[in-house]
Design an enzyme around this catalytic site. Structure first.
Site, PDB file in Angstrom:
ATOM      1  N   ASP A 172       0.844  -1.188   0.000  1.00 41.76           N
ATOM      2  CA  ASP A 172       0.000   0.000   0.000  1.00 41.76           C
ATOM      3  C   ASP A 172       0.882   1.241   0.000  1.00 41.76           C
ATOM      4  O   ASP A 172       1.833   1.348   0.793  1.00 41.76           O
ATOM      5  CB  ASP A 172      -0.906   0.012   1.236  1.00 41.76           C
ATOM      6  CG  ASP A 172      -1.954  -1.079   1.222  1.00 41.76           C
ATOM      7  OD1 ASP A 172      -2.247  -1.573   0.102  1.00 41.76           O
ATOM      8  OD2 ASP A 172      -2.447  -1.451   2.290  1.00 41.76           O
ATOM      9  N   HIS A 247      -5.924   5.083  -0.094  1.00 39.18           N
ATOM     10  CA  HIS A 247      -4.546   4.675  -0.344  1.00 39.18           C
ATOM     11  C   HIS A 247      -4.510   4.016  -1.732  1.00 39.18           C
ATOM     12  O   HIS A 247      -5.554   3.823  -2.355  1.00 39.18           O
ATOM     13  CB  HIS A 247      -4.040   3.703   0.729  1.00 39.18           C
ATOM     14  CG  HIS A 247      -4.702   2.376   0.685  1.00 39.18           C
ATOM     15  ND1 HIS A 247      -5.985   2.144   1.185  1.00 39.18           N
ATOM     16  CD2 HIS A 247      -4.272   1.164   0.186  1.00 39.18           C
ATOM     17  CE1 HIS A 247      -6.313   0.888   1.017  1.00 39.18           C
ATOM     18  NE2 HIS A 247      -5.277   0.262   0.405  1.00 39.18           N
TER      19      HIS A 247
END
Length: 275
Positions: A172, A247
């Site tokens: 991420d 994200h």
């Protein structure tokens, strides 16, 4: 009836007088270039002819010799002048020829210098073009972070209940909602749409045959079959699908399918990206 004749009148010239007159004529002819020997042979044979000293022939011969010398001197002078003129003309012609040759040599040197300058300019243009093409290839082949200036917040293979497989199949990157998401390298879109737990996602087939995935997007800016360049924007980050907040989920795969993942950080680093 008796006739009388005045003294001195109507008297025929004597022989001596006639000969003297003829000699004087010969002398006159000699002074104008006529040779005295042209006198009649009969006259020369005449035993009663006066002597040369009496006719002036000696003086005539001397004058004729002097005239011949003058003519010869004049001829020599003319010949010398002709030679001088010919020499001057030859020298002038040689000088003109040398000048023309020098001008031709100068023109040839100038043309050669211009040719070399043009050849060098062409080489420089070609070098610049090659450099530009190389730079463009480098740019096109260079890899980028999927979100500029971002960093990894959740690593590859991290464990937890958030993932159905029990571990994280990608990484991420921190990205506020609406951040620009770009292709990490040049490729072709093979998937663009809803991806279940990935939310709005895009899958690219990269130029080297590998695949990259971009998940949880708020919007998609490309379509299947479209070619993209390295660093080209393909969508905007968000929090769609199985996500706890904005994200970018990024994966590197050997196939377009889930389960063929490989370490995304190692993948990016192998392509020169500082992660």
């Amino acid at each position: 009836m008796a006739f009388t004749r005045a003294t001195g009148k109507h008297r025929a010239p004597s022989r001596l007088t006639r000969r003297s007159a003829r000699a004087a004529g010969v002398a006159a002819l000699a002074t104008t270039g006529v040779i005295g020997s042209l006198a009649s042979p009969a006259a020369a044979a005449d035993s009663g002819s006066p002597k040369a000293t009496e006719t002036g022939l000696t003086r005539t011969i001397a004058l004729n010799a002097t005239l011949a010398e003058q003519i010869e001197a004049q001829a020599r002078a003319q010949e010398q002048r002709a030679e001088a003129v010919a020499k001057a003309e030859a020298e002038a012609a040689a000088a003109a020829k040398a000048k023309a040759e020098k001008a031709k040599a100068k023109a040839r040197a100038k043309a050669e210098a211009e040719r070399k300058a043009e050849a060098r300019a062409k080489e420089i243009r070609e070098e610049k073009a090659r450099a530009a093409r190389a730079a463009e290839r480098t740019r096109l082949n260079a890899f980028h972070l999927p979100v500029a200036g971002s960093y990894v917040t959740t690593g590859y293979k991290s464990g937890g209940a958030l993932w159905s497989s029990g571990s994280h199949s990608g990484v991420d990157f921190r990205a506020a909602s609406g951040s620009s998401v770009v292709a990490v390298g040049a490729g072709t879109v093979v998937e663009a749409g809803w991806g279940g737990a990935y939310g709005n996602n895009i899958v690219l087939r990269m130029a080297d045959g590998t695949y990259t995935q971009y998940g949880h997007l708020s919007s998609i800016g490309v379509s299947v079959g479209q070619s993209v360049t390295s660093g080209q924007q393909i969508g905007l980050s968000g929090s769609t699908g199985n996500s706890t907040g904005p994200h970018l989920h990024f994966e590197a795969r050997t196939t377009p399918e889930y389960g063929s993942d490989m370490d995304p950080v190692g993948y990016l680093r192998s392509h020169g990206v500082n992660v």
